[in-house]
Scaffold this active site. Structure first.
Site, PDB file in Angstrom:
ATOM      1  CG  ASP A   7       2.030  -4.435   1.153  1.00  8.57           C
ATOM      2  OD1 ASP A   7       2.450  -3.196   0.918  1.00  8.57           O
ATOM      3  OD2 ASP A   7       1.571  -5.324   1.281  1.00  8.57           O
ATOM      4  CD  GLU A  68       3.098  -0.301  -1.377  1.00  5.55           C
ATOM      5  OE1 GLU A  68       3.381  -1.663  -1.837  1.00  5.55           O
ATOM      6  OE2 GLU A  68       1.333   0.524  -1.575  1.00  5.55           O
ATOM      7  CG  ASP A 141      -0.366  -8.289   2.928  1.00  6.74           C
ATOM      8  OD1 ASP A 141      -1.362  -6.896   2.510  1.00  6.74           O
ATOM      9  OD2 ASP A 141      -1.178  -9.745   3.206  1.00  6.74           O
TER      10      ASP A 141
END
Lengths: 179, 179
Positions: A7, A68, A141
């Site tokens: 992330d 991501e 996260d």
């Protein structure tokens, strides 16, 4: 199938390693956050992220890296940092020949909660349940990185079938024609 | 003072090396473009940019790297690629301990043409004149990279004086108080 989920972020870059196959219970092998100081120069922050990601790749030897996919957001400053951190993660993986997959936030949420608009708490709760953890991973996260890895394991069979179908079709199509 | 200017981009990443000091004629040591195939995977494109930038750093050993500061633009897809390519350039420089400076497009235009809203042709014409070239460097990304390097050489003395003043002020300020 062992996947490192990332992330991306300059201040906190979530990382999580999940092993398993679709349809079977999954195992978490590690979770954490690569942090860089807000007041450091941008170039130095990117070097720190590179070193952090390299350590995770060295330790866990994932077969895939799921990052991501970054989109434009409200805060342009944040999205630039996110794009730059994601570039470093993709670079580290590609340099080792590890395939990189990008998944959008809504694909990840839909994969682990059933809804593309689920909130952070819901994602955290499902990651906890799916990996049979005693508590939700923190910060968010870190949980998001695990959700990315889970999403990749579950979506990969469909994606692979699709790619195989496209490859087969392309191979069969007569040259000089577009399919 | 030897500066590598980088106009970041995934498809075409402009690079140019300029040597000189403010107030004296400048010399171009090299100019070019690092290209990556549009249809390659993003991770592989970033690896190709890394290899290209590394070659320019190896060959020219610049003391500074000046990279265009990326802002949100109309095309979100393009700006993401630009941010990612710029991250790779900054990473390569910072990893070697080379200071990285960011300049906005309007700072660069104002430095070489006198107007922050100059067009590509005007920038190309001034780069050609300032570096005493026989023709404007092509493509525009290459000219922009040279303009970035020139901008850095001309702005650096003022920036250094500013940084020294801030450092002096910070050192003098009593502890526990904000200046």
């Amino acid at each position: 199938m062992r996947v490192l989920g990332v992330d991306p972020g300059l201040t906190r870059c979530g990382v999580g390693v999940v092993e398993g196959v679709a349809g079977r219970p999954l195992t978490m092998l590690g979770v954490g956050v690569v942090r860089t100081p807000v007041d450091a120069e941008l170039g130095h922050r990117l070097v720190a992220i590179e070193q952090g990601i390299e350590q995770w790749l060295d330790e866990h030897r994932p077969e895939y890296v799921a990052v991501e996919r970054v989109f434009s957001q409200h805060n342009v400053r944040t999205v630039m940092g996110t794009a730059q951190a994601s570039a470093v993660a993709m670079l580290c993986a590609a340099r080792r020949g590890i395939p990189v997959a990008l998944h959008t936030p809504s694909e990840v949420k839909a994969a682990v909660t059933g809804s593309g608009r689920a909130d952070k708490a819901q994602v955290g709760a499902m990651v906890t349940r799916l990996l049979r953890l005693s508590a939700p991973p923190k910060p968010a996260d870190a949980a998001d990185a695990l959700a990315l890895a889970i999403c990749h394991i579950w979506r990969a069979p469909a994606q692979n079938r699709l790619q195989q179908a496209v490859a087969l079709h392309t191979a069969k199509a007569p040259k000089g024609r577009t399919a």
